[in-house]
Design an enzyme around this catalytic site. Structure first.
Site, PDB file in Angstrom:
ATOM      1  CG  ASP A  13     -60.810  49.352 -60.646  1.00  0.00           C
ATOM      2  OD1 ASP A  13     -61.656  48.445 -60.696  1.00  0.00           O
ATOM      3  OD2 ASP A  13     -60.784  50.306 -61.442  1.00  0.00           O
ATOM      4  CD  GLU A  57     -61.624  44.471 -61.740  1.00  0.00           C
ATOM      5  OE1 GLU A  57     -61.916  43.471 -62.424  1.00  0.00           O
ATOM      6  OE2 GLU A  57     -61.164  45.508 -62.219  1.00  0.00           O
ATOM      7  CG  ASP A 117     -68.708  48.351 -62.577  1.00  0.00           C
ATOM      8  OD1 ASP A 117     -69.155  49.502 -62.428  1.00  0.00           O
ATOM      9  OD2 ASP A 117     -67.489  48.107 -62.651  1.00  0.00           O
TER      10      ASP A 117
END
Length: 511
Positions: A296, A343, A396
């Site tokens: 992430d 990511e 998200d």
């Protein structure tokens, strides 16, 4: 570097329709694995597995190593003799979104009762496995169970508000707390043992069906975590162990003040001097739990936005160089050539892309982002390179149907129709087909898009504190016809799993 085309589904275990108000590692998880196999999916992507703290976000866990005990299946514990099956059966059937407070009130006492039963009565191989687990994992387990017990003693207040001698980890105070909380510590150890045993069993079931698990490592950890409490020297803290600086992202077109996440930043110089030992342990641990790791906020390894802890917003931050290649060289020296996904969404500068390319880590492309101005076309298949992971949306994003109905302009809808063509079964399936047919090495579809859900199925709204992380799919939603439809798409896109694995999965799913 990943080398084979594959397809999978994004679904966090909390979203499973298990009994007791929250998804868990019990029967519903195995039925989902059967659905994946029947749909010729060979990847299951999840979110971080840690125990959730404030806001119930898996990205704000109270430990980078412990498991979320609310994911433990009481049904599986009852099968192993930890709990009276009648007590597990009394939990309500699975309907509606996760109400975390209610789950803690109803399920957690039963989990603790089961753990006490095990600690008091376990014998033979069960006792041996438990003792081996405690011995092998003491390096993180002992600090976490003490942290967790103290946190509950002090009504879930952050550790920096505990008595000073505990916040500063004075040895005498810690020894006294261990004696006073001995029973709670044993319960905590047993629950972590149960979590890991159930997770390993589920992962083995997936592996037998040709399904690999994609885990998720959040670059930053929560300040209110066992990690910061235990290792203050590897974070940027002042002498009173309060954050000096915190993480976030700068102002952009979506926010005039940026995002102030509040996570403490690492003391990368101290970590480098220690050979990045904490990060080596963290990645090694995650590889034990998963097959592939999504990193992430990858850009933070190249440069991160440093915000003074006293600043109310992210406006007055600055870019600071991260560990870059140095960290990854050490990880590869210690652990081998690692199966990472970067990511790399948001503000990605050339130096971030260059780091990812040097490391040969695939980046992410989210198709919902691709229909704005021409600069957004990097998120559309004709711009992809093979070393890419394509998503219709992520946790998200809104669901694709919700995005189509609420978040797109008329111009964007025009571009979508021009790019995807007619979609008699809806824009979601048109996006799925385009993603699966692309040259991207991996393709991940949120289950909400496979189910054709609108915004009611959204998992997270960034910067919003209400109702996130609570979506669950309804029992019976995994229709065999959906599995066949998805299987047909991935087969023609050359992403299907081994036939012998798929047959086994289809037989299980149809049983």
């Amino acid at each position: 570097m990943l080398t084979e085309r594959a397809s999978g589904i994004l679904l966090h275990p909390t979203s499973l329709p298990s009994r007791g108000g929250i998804g868990d590692l019990g029967p519903a998880a195995y039925r989902f694995a059967d659905f994946l196999a029947a749909a010729r999916q060979t990847l299951w992507q999840i979110l971080p597995l840690g125990p959730v703290g404030f806001g119930n976000s898996p990205y704000s866990a109270t430990s980078a190593f412990a498991g979320n005990t609310l994911l433990i299946s009481l049904e599986r514990l009852a099968e192993r003799g930890w709990l009276d099956p009648k007590l597990a059966a009394e939990l309500p059937d699975s309907v509606g979104r996760v109400d975390y407070e209610r789950v803690r009130e109803t399920k957690l006492p039963l989990l603790e009762k089961a753990a006490r039963n095990f600690v008091d009565g376990a014998k033979g191989p069960d006792r041996e496995r438990f003792e081996k687990f405690c011995w092998e994992n003491g390096w993180w387990l002992e600090d976490f169970v003490l942290f967790d017990a103290l946190r509950r003693r002090y009504q879930n207040q952050s550790w920096n508000s505990w008595p000073r001698e505990l916040a500063k980890r004075e040895p005498g105070a810690l020894d006294k707390a261990r004696k006073e909380l001995a029973e709670e510590l044993n319960v905590g150890r047993a629950l972590q043992f149960a979590f890991l045993e159930q997770w390993r069993a589920l992962r083995a079931y997936c592996s037998a069906r040709g399904i690999r698990v994609i885990g998720d490592v959040a670059i930053f950890v929560s300040y209110d975590s066992a990690d910061v409490w235990t290792h203050p020297d590897i974070f940027r803290l002042d002498p009173e162990r309060n954050p000096e600086v915190v993480a976030g992202v700068p102002p952009d077109a979506f926010s005039e003040t940026g995002q102030r996440w509040g996570n403490p930043l690492y003391n990368w110089d101290a970590l480098r001097d220690r050979g990045y030992d904490w990060w080596v342990q963290r990645v090694r641990w995650e590889l034990m739990r998963c097959d592939i790791i999504r990193l992430d906020h990858f850009r933070g390894f190249q440069a991160y936005w440093e915000i003074p802890a006293t600043a109310p917003t992210a406006v007055n931050g600055r870019w600071v160089p991260g560990p870059s290649d140095d960290l990854f060289q050490v990880l590869r020296q210690q652990l081998g050539n690692l199966p990472f996904i970067a990511e790399d969404l948001g503000l990605i500068t050339p130096d971030v892309s260059a780091l990812r390319e040097r490391l040969q880590i695939p980046g992410m492309r989210v198709m919902q982002f691709g229909f704005g101005n021409p600069g957004a076309h990097i998120y559309l298949p004709h711009k992809f390179e093979p070393n890419t992971v394509v998503y219709t949306g992520t946790h998200d994003n809104d669901t694709t149907l919700g995005w189509w109905e609420s978040d797109t302009t008329e111009q964007e809808r025009k571009y979508v129709r021009a790019y995807l063509g007619d979609a008699p079964d809806g824009v979601g399936w048109a996006m799925i087909r385009a993603a699966e047919a692309s040259v991207a090495l991996l393709c991940i579809i949120p289950l909400q898009d496979v189910l054709g859900l609108d915004s009611s199925g959204r998992m997270n709204v960034p910067s919003s504190s209400n109702g996130n992380w609570s979506w669950r799919y309804k029992p019976g939603a995994l229709d065999p016809d959906l599995a066949k439809k998805l299987a047909g798409i991935v087969e023609v896109a050359d992403r299907g799993g081994p036939p012998e694995k798929i047959v086994q999965g289809q037989e299980q799913f149809g049983a």
